[in-house]
Design an enzyme around this catalytic site. Structure first.
Site, PDB file in Angstrom:
ATOM      1  N   ASN A  24       6.548   0.574  -5.565  1.00  0.00           N
ATOM      2  CA  ASN A  24       7.870   0.421  -6.177  1.00  0.00           C
ATOM      3  C   ASN A  24       8.484   1.696  -6.731  1.00  0.00           C
ATOM      4  O   ASN A  24       9.709   1.772  -6.847  1.00  0.00           O
ATOM      5  CB  ASN A  24       7.805  -0.614  -7.300  1.00  0.00           C
ATOM      6  N   TYR A  25       7.672   2.684  -7.111  1.00  0.00           N
ATOM      7  CA  TYR A  25       8.224   3.831  -7.837  1.00  0.00           C
ATOM      8  C   TYR A  25       7.995   5.178  -7.156  1.00  0.00           C
ATOM      9  O   TYR A  25       8.767   6.106  -7.369  1.00  0.00           O
ATOM     10  CB  TYR A  25       7.650   3.877  -9.256  1.00  0.00           C
ATOM     11  N   ILE A  26       6.957   5.320  -6.369  1.00  0.00           N
ATOM     12  CA  ILE A  26       6.702   6.576  -5.669  1.00  0.00           C
ATOM     13  C   ILE A  26       7.360   6.505  -4.297  1.00  0.00           C
ATOM     14  O   ILE A  26       7.100   5.576  -3.528  1.00  0.00           O
ATOM     15  CB  ILE A  26       5.187   6.835  -5.523  1.00  0.00           C
TER      16      ILE A  26
END
Length: 919
Positions: free
Chosen positions: A874-876
């Site tokens: 979700n974030y990288i």
């Protein structure tokens, strides 16, 4: 000056407090004087999810320089969930424009806090959960790394802006929509910040203004030559149908063939290679066809000899009440839920309501049985029946299981795909929720409530105007049919527990979801250009004389440095009682001199957030000021700030910038720098994977991606240890075989080389030998069963039992061999043409396998309290993982499962083998 701004009024006019909207210099001087006597810890994270000290000090600003012990009564109170749920009670189509965006589990959106009433921390009985951390690296070191990375980010931002200005004419010519990158940034005025007479700095209103265009342009590869036989297919794919679609006159079953059985070799739609930007991004589709939803099977009544007992008496129930009883009875082995008093209370209340509505319970003579006490209910017969069914199901042959799966797949096939603008797209999950008992996360007060069966009359279908509407089950009708091409869901219904809406969406690997991911990460990349100015400005505003500015700066510091979610990001009231940074209450923040801030609140998904941070001294002073009396429990810490105001301020730096972009930016940028620092030489694939996971773990820690240690973790670790010990035992046997072939080796290599490891005791060896014998028997039985299944499928006779008996002799021979070895302390060489050279080669392979398992063990132990998946998915930016894979020659399969490879196909194919791509 405008007289209408809240920030120009005394606080008493706004929220009942007497504090002034500006901060006097005298107050700041007094705090600065106190600082000279304080020894501060370095800024960074001190304790993550650590234990709660009931005696910790809460700062009372009314006594200068003194810490006052204050009881936190709310700590011992249970979580207060409200029944009303705001915008979740309205369909997506009826929400604000931002809500047209498809709900995604990857979203950073944080529900707004309740406007009336304070969020209470978890109950005392849950305060010992999720505490402590065994992360490989001290958090202080990770925070220090992040500080260095922030310095690099500032230099990079200036460099990017300088390069952008130099290339201004070319950039305008190449991409018309990237005007915001070429124009100088105007620092927002305080009036803009406070939202009174705000003027759009960049003139861009839409969040998605330029997020479709990557920052770094890549040279595009020439498209591969296509077979001459498919020119029409290619043209049809590139030009999705925009006119009317001929009405389908077939049955639903026949129509489904058009969706699911279409030529799978049609040209793939590679949207990431498109250079032109869609003019109206709010229109999600032009034509949409699908076959509706899959309903759960109807309830099958229990056999006549299986009854619910009340006070020892078997009772007859209506079909609805009987089904509800099975919900509880079939869960008797799930002690985590069924032994929970709240779970029992909620179930019994709902069960009683069904009994009252359906005529109640009766004994075998038809006499009414008044069920009043939950404790007198006996579900044992229901559980025994379920357990027997499960065992019988598991005992079926592989052929029976495969046949059942094939039948189920055939039945579900028409619903698994839809036609989206003429393209075949996979549906995420077309199944309607099955009825059962609501479990909830954490100490949810509605756990145990009965989830009712969803009927077609509750379901709204979203489909193209010219498409055939799927037929509801016989005797039923849909709640509504709509044709909203700004919505990305196919079907929708409202569940009865919390009143939330559930949606059937496209799969994670669909074009819609892929574009959303791409935009998210491109927006985070865009933030690289402005991050230094944003940080410089909020650092300066930490000492602003305007209260609103100081609160905003403090909130931005916490969001940027410690990855706190902003809170209130959906801009809807009463959605959930979870909170974020902007909606923190007085009781959620505890201050400990000189610069430690303790946060304790319920965050996203009602998961408790407990963290102790060491912060900049000015931030500590600001929070101390924001907690000044007469504030008390239930009052907002940031009473001059909302997420809407914060995001409006951020958008003046960069179009579409919101607080949630910081989490994605910080995770991706930090991961990028950590991967660049790696020095990999002569490492195995498994060592490279662990290095990647170590970097990911640091990012997960910074993003507070904490998880409870799984119940199976200890068992999994024991299994790994046993596997490693088993390989070491195999190494010893191999060495002993070498000695059997050449006894002189004992003198050459030394006696110690051939000794058994100390922890491989005689008792363990015998136990392991028994395991090996049983394991071989199990493999022989399984192989025999598979051979028979194949023979039956081919129309041949199954193998006789004597054949199995013959095969099992190998296990008996192995058992006899072990007994002989234990007695003689010698191991005879095995295999065809054994030699010392072959056995030495086998030893090297065993060493590699041991090293691999040891790396896996260390990796798993390090991850037991950190959720690596959340940050990686979700974030990288997935392109960073693809670059690492290409740069260090590690198969992408080591990082992304098949599902994730499909989800991130755009990243894998757009980067390819280019190891120079940068975030």
């Amino acid at each position: 000056m405008s007289s209408g701004s809240e920030d120009d009024k005394p606080l008493a006019k706004v929220n009942g407090h007497a504090s002034a909207p500006t901060i006097s210099k005298a107050d700041d001087r007094a705090m600065d004087a106190a600082d000279s006597k304080v020894h501060m810890a370095p800024v960074g994270v001190s304790i993550r999810n650590g234990p709660v000290d009931q005696d910790r000090m809460d700062i009372d600003s009314s006594v200068s320089g003194q810490a006052k012990r204050k009881s936190r009564v709310s700590i011992d109170q249970s979580i207060n969930y409200k029944d009303d749920s705001s915008d979740d009670e309205a369909p997506l189509a009826k929400r604000s424009k931002t809500q047209h965006k498809q709900p995604d589990s990857d979203s950073d959106d944080e529900p707004i806090a309740k406007k009336n009433g304070a969020r209470l921390p978890p109950s005392a009985k849950n305060r010992d959960m999720d505490v402590g951390s065994d992360d490989d690296e001290p958090l202080g070191k990770i925070a220090a790394k992040k500080a260095n990375i922030e310095k690099e980010a500032a230099k990079e931002a200036k460099s990017i802006r300088a390069g952008t200005k130099a290339k201004k004419p070319a950039a305008k010519k190449a991409v018309k929509d990237e005007s915001s990158d070429d124009e100088p940034l105007a620092k927002p005025t305080k009036r803009q910040v406070n939202g009174t007479a705000a003027k759009k700095t960049n003139g861009v209103k839409k969040e998605e203004s330029d997020s479709d265009v990557p920052i770094a342009k890549r040279a595009k590869k020439a498209p591969a030559a296509k077979p001459a036989a498919k020119p029409a297919a290619k043209a049809a794919t590139k030009a999705a149908p925009k006119g009317k679609v001929t009405a389908v006159k077939k049955s639903v079953k026949e129509e489904s063939k058009d969706i699911t059985d279409e030529d799978d070799e049609e040209e793939e739609y590679k949207w990431w290679e498109e250079s032109a930007k869609k003019e109206d991004d709010s229109i999600k589709w032009t034509t949409l066809e699908h076959n509706g939803v899959i309903f759960p099977e109807d309830y099958q009544r229990l056999p006549k000899d299986v009854k619910l007992l009340y006070d020892g008496t078997p009772v007859e129930l209506d079909i609805e009440a009987e089904e509800a009883a099975t919900f509880f009875g079939f869960m008797l082995n799930s002690t985590v839920n069924v032994e929970n008093p709240t779970f029992q209370k909620n179930f019994f209340r709902d069960f009683k309501e069904i009994l009252d509505r359906t005529g109640g319970a009766k004994d075998k003579n038809g006499k009414k049985v008044d069920i009043k006490e939950f404790e007198k209910l006996d579900f044992s017969q229901l559980w025994a029946y379920k357990d027997a069914q499960t065992k019988a199901k598991n005992a079926r042959s592989s052929a029976e299981k495969k046949a059942e799966k094939a039948e189920r797949d055939k039945r579900d096939a028409p619903y698994l795909y839809c036609k989206w603008d003429g393209r075949k797209e996979k549906v995420g999950n077309p199944r309607v929720e099955i009825p059962g008992l609501f479990r909830g996360r954490g100490d949810h007060p509605k756990t145990g409530c009965i989830k009712k069966r969803v009927l077609p009359e509750q379901i709204t279908i979203n489909i193209g105007k010219e498409a055939k509407v799927p037929e509801p089950p016989a005797g039923h009708k849909w709640k509504a049919v709509q044709h909203d091409n700004k919505a990305t869901w196919l079907a929708m219904w409202q569940e009865n527990i919390n009143g939330h809406y559930k949606y059937v969406m496209l799969a994670a690997n669909s074009t819609v979801k892929g574009k959303a991911d791409f935009k998210k990460f491109e927006k985070a990349r865009e933030l690289k250009k402005y991050i230094d100015r944003i940080r410089a400005d909020y650092t300066k505003d930490l000492k602003s004389e305007v209260m609103a500015d100081r609160q905003r700066a403090t909130a931005m510091y916490l969001i940027d440095k410690f990855a706190l979610r902003a809170g209130n990001e959906k801009d809807t009231e009463n959605e959930a009682e979870t909170v974020g940074c902007c909606s923190l209450k007085y009781e959620h923040v505890t201050l400990r001199e000189p610069n430690t801030v303790i946060f304790d609140f319920l965050g996203k998904d009602s998961i408790r957030f407990y963290n102790e941070f060491t912060v900049d001294r000015q931030v500590f002073k600001n929070l101390k000021m924001f907690k000044k009396p007469p504030k008390e429990d239930g009052d907002d810490i940031f009473d001059r700030l909302t997420t809407t105001q914060l995001n409006k301020h951020l958008s003046s730096y960069m179009p579409g910038l919101t607080a949630k972009v910081f989490r994605t930016y910080n995770a991706s940028y930090t991961m990028s720098k950590l991967l660049q620092e790696l020095k990999v030489t002569n490492a195995t694939v498994h060592e490279k994977v662990k290095l990647y996971n170590d970097c990911n773990r640091q990012v997960a820690i910074l993003c507070n991606h904490k998880r409870t240690v799984g119940a199976s973790h200890e068992q999994q670790m024991k299994k790994l240890v046993e596997q490693i010990k088993g390989l070491r035992y195999q190494k010893w046997r191999t060495k002993m075989m070498m000695l059997d072939l050449d006894p002189k080796l004992k003198k050459k290599k030394g006696a110690a080389y051939f000794e058994l490891d100390e922890d491989l005791t005689e008792e363990w060896v015998k136990s392991h030998q028994e395991f090996l014998v049983e394991d071989q028997k199990a493999k022989i039985n399984k192989k025999f069963e598979k051979d028979n299944e194949k023979r039956i499928a081919d129309g041949e006779k199954p193998l006789p039992a004597s054949e199995l008996k013959e095969r099992l002799k190998a296990a008996s021979e192995l058992e006899a061999k072990f007994k002989k070895e234990n007695k003689t302390k010698k191991v005879e060489a095995e295999g065809k043409g054994p030699s010392v050279e072959k056995l030495e080669a086998a030893l090297k392979k065993l060493d590699q396998r041991i090293q691999t398992l040891e790396l896996q063990s260390a990796d798993r132990e390090g991850n037991k309290e950190v959720a690596l998946g959340t940050s990686k998915i979700n974030y990288i930016d997935p392109r960073l993982t693809v670059v690492f894979s290409a740069k260090f020659n590690v198969p992408i399969e080591k990082f992304f499962s098949k599902t994730l490879r499909e989800k991130f196909k755009w990243a894998i194919e757009s980067v390819g083998n280019d190891s120079t791509w940068e975030f």
